[in-house]
Design an enzyme around this catalytic site. Structure first.
Site, PDB file in Angstrom:
ATOM      1  CG  HIS A 147      14.394  42.638  44.582  1.00  0.00           C
ATOM      2  ND1 HIS A 147      13.171  42.014  44.717  1.00  0.00           N
ATOM      3  CD2 HIS A 147      14.872  42.281  43.352  1.00  0.00           C
ATOM      4  CE1 HIS A 147      12.926  41.287  43.632  1.00  0.00           C
ATOM      5  NE2 HIS A 147      13.948  41.430  42.790  1.00  0.00           N
ATOM      6  CD  GLU A 159      43.058  53.353  41.722  1.00  0.00           C
ATOM      7  OE1 GLU A 159      44.281  53.539  41.700  1.00  0.00           O
ATOM      8  OE2 GLU A 159      42.539  52.217  41.767  1.00  0.00           O
ATOM      9  CE  LYS A 209      49.656  51.448  48.224  1.00  0.00           C
ATOM     10  NZ  LYS A 209      50.230  51.224  46.869  1.00  0.00           N
TER      11      LYS A 209
END
Length: 335
Positions: free
Chosen positions: A235, A219, A329
């Protein structure tokens, strides 16, 4: 004052924000303490990271099960014995609002932390305790208000101890070291310029801190960042490091180290870096400072926040606006 300096001032002001948050949380009546079977913290982005920080803090010294809810739907595990905390700095985060209303239907104990908005109004109508923090900030820059409000409320509800001394240590440490850390952040940011930051946590205490680094780099500096944890890295990810080939010379590995890092995990980190030495350009080892777990977490939170602002400066981007989030948004508001 420009946006760059404004964001830098907000980061450097984290200790003062914590002090103010303690005062704010003391004013709220949470009702009688009671036992809970678990804690669920709902929140997104810069608001949601507070729940993750509590989960990591509790890992080594609290038996309470902590779940983070970063979705519209709450976990099936939320029951009438659950403490559910909804955190939305703006009060208008639609995922958190949806989760809040679902939690009300589960008849669990609920707490809201916000600067106002729809969440503040809905919580007050429902008779839910609300910690109201100051408004007008980017949510990610209100971390001190949100996290400390959450932690202090948990103390008042009997979930944990007050962390009074730990918070005081964190405040003192950050106030004393922020100038030194700013200089260090400029060096780290210089190494990250035009590179892909890969941030590894080596202790469960630091998992959320690594996530905070990622979010702040996203951001503030407007760059991609990858995170993972050790020893899990050994792993799977160790096989893929440095591929595709263009990543090898453009990746900076940042290792977050704490005194709680298990000895054999440090051995694994060293071996992994050696085995994949052609898969990255440089390794930066960053260690926590401070005595308490909380202070040590905050030492790397502040450093990471400073790095993100300094990298924004080097890249010539404004750390304040988040245009793509705002556009998302706007489109979501259309339905």
């Amino acid at each position: 004052m420009g946006s760059m300096d404004s964001m830098l001032d907000l980061v450097l002001g984290l200790p003062e924000q914590i002090v103010e948050a303690v005062v704010i949380s003391e004013r709220v009546n949470f009702g009688r303490p009671r036992s809970f079977d678990k804690l669920v913290v709902a929140g997104m982005g810069g608001s949601g990271i507070s729940g993750d920080m509590v989960r990591c803090l509790f890992w080594g010294d609290n038996t309470m099960t902590v779940l983070s809810c970063r979705d519209y739907n709450i976990p099936a595990a939320v029951t009438s014995r659950t403490l559910f905390v909804a955190i939305s700095y703006s009060g208008n985060t639609e995922e958190t609002l949806t989760a809040f209303h679902q939690a009300r239907r589960r008849n669990c104990r609920i707490l809201a932390i916000t600067s106002g908005g729809k969440l503040g109004r809905a919580a007050k109508r429902a008779g839910v305790p609300v910690i109201t923090v100051p408004d007008g900030l980017p949510p990610r820059a209100a971390f001190g208000y949100l996290f400390v409000s959450l932690l202090k409320s948990l103390g008042k509800l009997g979930v944990c101890h007050s962390y009074e001394h730990d918070l005081a240590e964190a405040v003192g440490l950050m106030a004393e070291c922020r100038s030194k850390w700013l200089r260090k952040a400029r060096t780290v940011a210089g190494a990250l310029l035009d590179q892909l930051p890969v941030v590894y946590s080596t202790s469960r205490l630091l998992d959320a801190v690594a996530e905070r680094w990622r979010c702040q780099l996203n951001e503030n500096a407007k760059v991609m960042c990858h995170t993972n944890v050790f020893p899990e890295h050994n792993h799977n990810e160790v096989v893929g490091m440095g591929s595709p080939d263009f990543l090898a010379k453009n990746t900076i590995v940042v290792g977050l180290i704490d005194r709680s890092t298990y000895g054999r995990t440090m051995l694994r980190l060293g071996y992994a870096l050696d085995i994949t030495r052609n898969g990255y350009a440089k390794f930066l080892k960053l260690k926590t400072e401070g005595k308490s777990s909380l202070a040590r977490m905050f030492s790397l939170v502040m450093l990471g926040d400073l790095v993100s602002v300094e990298l924004a400066r080097l890249r010539g981007v404004d750390p304040m606006p988040v245009a793509r989030i705002d556009e998302l948004k706007r489109r979501m508001a259309k339905g």
